[in-house]
Design a protein around this motif. Sequence first.
Motif, mmCIF file in Angstrom:
data_model
loop_
_atom_site.group_PDB
_atom_site.id
_atom_site.type_symbol
_atom_site.label_atom_id
_atom_site.label_comp_id
_atom_site.label_asym_id
_atom_site.label_seq_id
_atom_site.Cartn_x
_atom_site.Cartn_y
_atom_site.Cartn_z
ATOM 1 N N GLU A 269 -0.431 13.074 -40.572
ATOM 2 C CA GLU A 269 -1.009 11.873 -39.975
ATOM 3 C C GLU A 269 0.078 10.852 -39.649
ATOM 4 O OE1 GLU A 269 -5.300 11.533 -42.166
ATOM 5 O OE2 GLU A 269 -3.549 11.099 -43.394
ATOM 6 N N LEU A 270 1.308 11.127 -40.083
ATOM 7 C CA LEU A 270 2.414 10.190 -39.904
ATOM 8 C C LEU A 270 3.148 10.448 -38.594
ATOM 9 C CD1 LEU A 270 3.751 10.605 -43.522
ATOM 10 C CD2 LEU A 270 2.941 8.430 -42.593
ATOM 11 N N PRO A 271 3.453 9.410 -37.832
ATOM 12 C CA PRO A 271 4.301 9.604 -36.658
ATOM 13 C C PRO A 271 5.718 9.938 -37.110
ATOM 14 C CG PRO A 271 3.938 7.262 -37.027
ATOM 15 C CD PRO A 271 3.063 7.986 -38.009
ATOM 16 N N THR A 272 6.394 10.793 -36.375
ATOM 17 C CA THR A 272 7.773 11.147 -36.726
ATOM 18 C C THR A 272 8.740 10.120 -36.146
ATOM 19 O OG1 THR A 272 7.944 12.562 -34.767
ATOM 20 C CG2 THR A 272 7.243 13.604 -36.814
ATOM 21 N N GLY A 273 9.861 9.939 -36.825
ATOM 22 C CA GLY A 273 10.912 9.061 -36.326
ATOM 23 C C GLY A 273 10.557 7.592 -36.329
ATOM 24 N N ALA A 274 9.552 7.200 -37.111
ATOM 25 C CA ALA A 274 9.123 5.802 -37.135
ATOM 26 C C ALA A 274 9.519 5.088 -38.419
ATOM 27 C CB ALA A 274 7.606 5.717 -36.947
ATOM 28 N N GLY A 275 10.298 5.755 -39.284
ATOM 29 C CA GLY A 275 10.721 5.129 -40.536
ATOM 30 C C GLY A 275 9.632 5.082 -41.581
ATOM 31 N N LEU A 276 8.648 5.976 -41.467
ATOM 32 C CA LEU A 276 7.510 5.966 -42.398
ATOM 33 C C LEU A 276 7.540 7.149 -43.366
ATOM 34 C CD1 LEU A 276 4.686 4.914 -39.908
ATOM 35 C CD2 LEU A 276 6.007 3.451 -41.462
ATOM 36 N N GLY A 277 8.688 7.793 -43.490
ATOM 37 C CA GLY A 277 8.846 8.846 -44.501
ATOM 38 C C GLY A 277 8.179 10.158 -44.164
ATOM 39 N N SER A 278 8.043 10.471 -42.872
ATOM 40 C CA SER A 278 7.370 11.725 -42.500
ATOM 41 C C SER A 278 8.157 12.950 -42.970
ATOM 42 C CB SER A 278 7.138 11.790 -40.988
ATOM 43 O OG SER A 278 8.362 11.730 -40.278
ATOM 44 N N SER A 279 9.478 12.912 -42.852
ATOM 45 C CA SER A 279 10.269 14.074 -43.275
ATOM 46 C C SER A 279 10.234 14.237 -44.793
ATOM 47 C CB SER A 279 11.716 13.947 -42.798
ATOM 48 O OG SER A 279 12.397 12.908 -43.466
ATOM 49 N N ALA A 280 10.214 13.115 -45.523
ATOM 50 C CA ALA A 280 10.146 13.192 -46.987
ATOM 51 C C ALA A 280 8.807 13.742 -47.445
ATOM 52 C CB ALA A 280 10.387 11.814 -47.595
ATOM 53 N N ALA A 281 7.713 13.318 -46.793
ATOM 54 C CA ALA A 281 6.397 13.848 -47.144
ATOM 55 C C ALA A 281 6.367 15.363 -46.910
ATOM 56 C CB ALA A 281 5.312 13.151 -46.325
ATOM 57 N N PHE A 282 6.989 15.810 -45.809
ATOM 58 C CA PHE A 282 7.115 17.243 -45.539
ATOM 59 C C PHE A 282 7.896 17.935 -46.651
ATOM 60 C CE2 PHE A 282 10.162 20.387 -43.758
ATOM 61 C CZ PHE A 282 9.276 21.420 -43.469
ATOM 62 N N SER A 283 9.029 17.365 -47.040
ATOM 63 C CA SER A 283 9.874 17.984 -48.066
ATOM 64 C C SER A 283 9.163 18.042 -49.417
ATOM 65 C CB SER A 283 11.192 17.214 -48.207
ATOM 66 O OG SER A 283 11.975 17.317 -47.035
ATOM 67 N N VAL A 284 8.417 16.995 -49.743
ATOM 68 C CA VAL A 284 7.683 16.963 -51.017
ATOM 69 C C VAL A 284 6.590 18.036 -51.022
ATOM 70 C CG1 VAL A 284 6.113 15.596 -52.456
ATOM 71 C CG2 VAL A 284 8.184 14.551 -51.530
ATOM 72 N N CYS A 285 5.832 18.136 -49.933
ATOM 73 C CA CYS A 285 4.797 19.173 -49.842
ATOM 74 C C CYS A 285 5.413 20.566 -49.953
ATOM 75 C CB CYS A 285 4.051 19.051 -48.517
ATOM 76 S SG CYS A 285 2.908 17.661 -48.405
#
Length: 397
Positions: free
Chosen positions: A136-152
Motif C-alpha cells: 500500500e506504500l508508494p515507492t521512493g517517497a521516503g515512507l519505508g517501502s523497501s524496509a517493509a519489504f525486507s522485514v516481510c
Amino acid sequence: MQVKEIYVSAPGKAILHGEHAVVHGKVALAVSLNLRTYLRLEAATTGKVSINLPNIDIFMSWDVSELKQLIPYFRGKSDEVQRLDGELVRILREFVGIANGNSDSCNMATLAFLYIYLSLFALSELPSLTVSVWSELPTGAGLGSSAAFSVCLAAALLCASGVIPTTLKESDHTSRWCQEDLELINSWAFKGEIIIHGNPSGVDNAVGTWGGMLRFLAGKIIPLSRVPLLRILLTNTKVPRSTKVLVARVKDKINKFPSIMGPVLDSVDAISCTCEKVLSEMTCEPITGEHYNILEELIDINQHHLSVMGVGHPTLDTLCRVTLARGLHSKLTGAGGGGCGVTLLRPETDSSVVQSTIQDLRDCGFDCWETSIGGPGVQQHTPVTIKQDILEVLNRY
C-alpha cells in the motif's frame, strides 16, 4: 521447508519530529504507518524459486538447480547475522547479471531476496517456493517501502527455514513474534536494507519490525512500549528530491551560521522530547483537547524550523496552507524538498472535513490518504485478515 504457506505484513514509517536534526546528534521520533506491505510465501512443486513484485513490475524466476550452484559460497555463512558479506553480494550480482554500479532499487530488491533465501537454506535442501508481495506504500517517497519489504521477507523466510516458529494458533487471525525472534527478523531485514540502500540508519526496518514509535539518538534506536494510535492524512507531493543534497544543504547552513542554526537544532530536539512526553501521557491518562493542542503547536513550530533549515518547498507550503484553511496542522516528513507531509486529525474532526481536505489536496496534484500512526509492526496473518483486493493480487501468482 517448515511451512506450506505463510502470510506476513509490515508497516511503513514516517518521521514525526527530528528529521535533519538527528544527523547532528538530536532526537528523532519515527512512527509506523498503517499502510502496509503484504507478503505471501507458498511452497511450490515446480522446481523453481520465484519472486513477484507487481508494484514495481518485477517477476523473476530461477531453477532450484541453478541456485544450487551458489550453495558452496553461502555454506557456513548462515549464522553471520550481524554483517553483510559483500563478496556474496558480488557473486549474486554476477549470477543475476547486474553490473557493478547499477543500484536500481528493483534489482537490489531481487538481490536482497536471493541473499536471505540462500543464506537461510544453505545448510539444507533448497526448497521450491513462490514469494508474492503487494504494498500500500508508494515507492521512493521516503515512507519505508523497501524496509517493509525486507522485514516481510526476513520474517517469512525465517519461518520457512524453521529458524523461528510460525506464531498463529488455531483461533488466531493475526499474531506477532517474541522479542528474541523480532530481533532476529530485524537483523536480517537490516541486511536487506544494506543491499538495497547501501548505508541505511536502521530506523526504517526497526519501525517495520516493532511498529509503534521509536526514539532515535546518536545511532541508538529505542522502541517505545506504548503510544496512542493517531489519525493522520499522509500527502505525497510527488516532487522528487535527493536526501543527500538536502542533508548537505542543512550542513552548509549550520557551518555558515552556527550561532543561529545551533539553537534551531536544540529547539527541534526539545520538540521531539516534548512530543514524546505528551504521547506518553496520552497512553496513561484520559486524552484531552489540550494534548492535541500541544501536538498541533509542535507540528507548526517544527515545520517553520525545517523551512529555516532550507528543506521546505512551495508544494509543502501549499500543503500547510490548504490544510490550515480547514483547521488542520501539517508538516513535512522525511528529507523535505518536496516528498511527503503529515497532517494530524483530531478525534472530533468530521469525516466531511477530512474528505473535503483530501479532495483539495488531490486538486493540487498531490496523492493523499487517510491513515493512522502507531500501529503494530510485523505480523503473521490468516488470509481472512488481509484486504480482499490485496489478497487477490497475492493469490494471482
